[in-house]
Design an enzyme around this catalytic site. Structure first.
Site, PDB file in Angstrom:
ATOM      1  N   ASP A  52      -1.005  -0.339   8.477  1.00  0.00           N
ATOM      2  CA  ASP A  52      -2.686  -0.817   8.461  1.00  0.00           C
ATOM      3  C   ASP A  52      -2.619  -1.819   7.185  1.00  0.00           C
ATOM      4  O   ASP A  52      -3.614  -1.847   6.004  1.00  0.00           O
ATOM      5  CB  ASP A  52      -2.982   1.148   7.894  1.00  0.00           C
ATOM      6  N   ILE A  57      -2.011  -1.826 -11.054  1.00  0.00           N
ATOM      7  CA  ILE A  57      -1.524  -3.280 -10.408  1.00  0.00           C
ATOM      8  C   ILE A  57      -2.402  -4.657 -11.098  1.00  0.00           C
ATOM      9  O   ILE A  57      -3.401  -4.467 -10.780  1.00  0.00           O
ATOM     10  CB  ILE A  57      -1.377  -3.335  -8.295  1.00  0.00           C
ATOM     11  N   GLU A 112       0.692   3.940 -10.417  1.00  0.00           N
ATOM     12  CA  GLU A 112       0.308   2.839 -11.027  1.00  0.00           C
ATOM     13  C   GLU A 112      -0.449   1.991 -10.627  1.00  0.00           C
ATOM     14  O   GLU A 112      -1.311   1.641  -9.615  1.00  0.00           O
ATOM     15  CB  GLU A 112       1.977   1.694 -10.927  1.00  0.00           C
TER      16      GLU A 112
END
Ligand code: ADP
Length: 284
Positions: free
Chosen positions: A193, A92, A90
């Site tokens: 991370d 963003i 997807e």
């Protein structure tokens, strides 16, 4: 430029590619926004020897996504088209980072860290940046941290070159001193991370996590790394603390957790990070 075999493969899933736009900021792979009649998508790709990176990144995103604690991009496909591999997800659309963003991040991260399993580690290994990250499971955080985090980094070529002599001996003394150092906590699901580049703001102004290096670890390690290179507003810390308070004295422990990302930086980028490692070990 998106290679033709990848373009053809993508068109099977998302329809003919109308346009592509290269995105900067990625450290390892090519990153592109792909537009089709169905909408916008994010696609990262590389040579086929990176297929495993994309597979474990997809697994990590799915594990985080399942918790519903914080938004992650929906994974649409791991693509394997010799000589290339890629990850489609997807797209963003970017938004702003105001106070509600930081509060949502604090609450959401606390909710993520409430997800637990009996041991520290994970059922598969993954990567931290371009380096392998071992997630062999341990009952105790201290053992996991030494054996699966610090020692593997110390044994990599750049660290063997720069972390030597007295500094290496200091690590051995540290390992002996870590017994009882970390507060007892259940293993917490971590992004692993979470520096600023792996935190996006959606068009609604809410946090979205990308590029994880997930495992079940000590949640103070996540908070420590978040503060290593980036500052975060008080709104973030207050929301986190309200939802899942950390044990007293946590700020004094952060440097020890950050030995791991600092060693990762020594192995990825060289000698420039050795002084920070040395400073922490001398102070401890
Ligand atoms: P790398 O794995 O090479 O470090 P990143 O995943 O960090 O690549 O992504 C490279 C660029 O694309 C960054 O600028 C990042 O902000 C942006 N990006 C990553 N994922 C998405 C997404 N799902 N939607 C929109 N932009 C993204």
């Amino acid at each position: 430029m998106l290679p033709t075999p990848l373009k053809e493969r993508l068109s099977h899933s998302i329809g003919p590619v109308l346009s592509t736009q290269a995105l900067g900021g990625g450290c390892i792979h090519h990153a592109q926004r792909i537009d089709t009649h169905k909408g916008s998508y994010f696609f990262k790709w590389n040579q086929q020897n990176h297929l495993d990176n994309f597979e474990v990144e997809a697994k990590g995103l799915e594990l985080l996504g399942k918790t519903k604690a914080l938004q992650v991009p929906e994974v649409l496909a791991v693509v394997d088209v010799p000589p290339y591999a890629g990850l489609l997800m997807e797209f963003i659309d970017p938004g702003n980072r105001n106070i509600p963003f930081w509060e949502a991040l604090g609450r959401g991260l606390a909710a993520l860290h409430r997800h637990t399993q009996p041991t520290f580690g994970l059922d598969h290994n993954n990567y931290i940046g371009a380096l392998p990250q071992s997630n062999t499971r341990h009952d105790r955080w201290g053992n996991f941290f030494i054996e699966e985090r610090l020692l593997p980094q110390l044994n990599m070529p750049q660290a063997r070159r720069y972390v030597t002599g007295e500094l290496r001996k200091r690590f051995d003394r540290l390992f002996d001193a870590l017994e009882g150092f970390f507060p007892d906590e259940p293993p917490a699901l971590l992004h692993g991370d979470l520096w600023g580049g792996n935190l996006l703001a959606s068009i609604e102004g809410l946090p979205v996590l990308i590029d994880p290096a997930v495992y079940y670890g000590h949640r103070e390690a996540e908070l420590a790394f978040m503060g290593l290179f980036d500052g975060h507003p008080d709104a973030f810390y207050s929301a986190y603390q309200e939802a899942y308070p950390v044990s007293s004295g946590w700020r004094e422990r952060l440097d020890i957790y950050n030995l791991y990302p600092l060693l990762v930086h020594v192995n990825l980028f060289g000698q420039g990070y050795v002084a920070s490692v040395e400073r922490i070990l001398k102070r401890f």
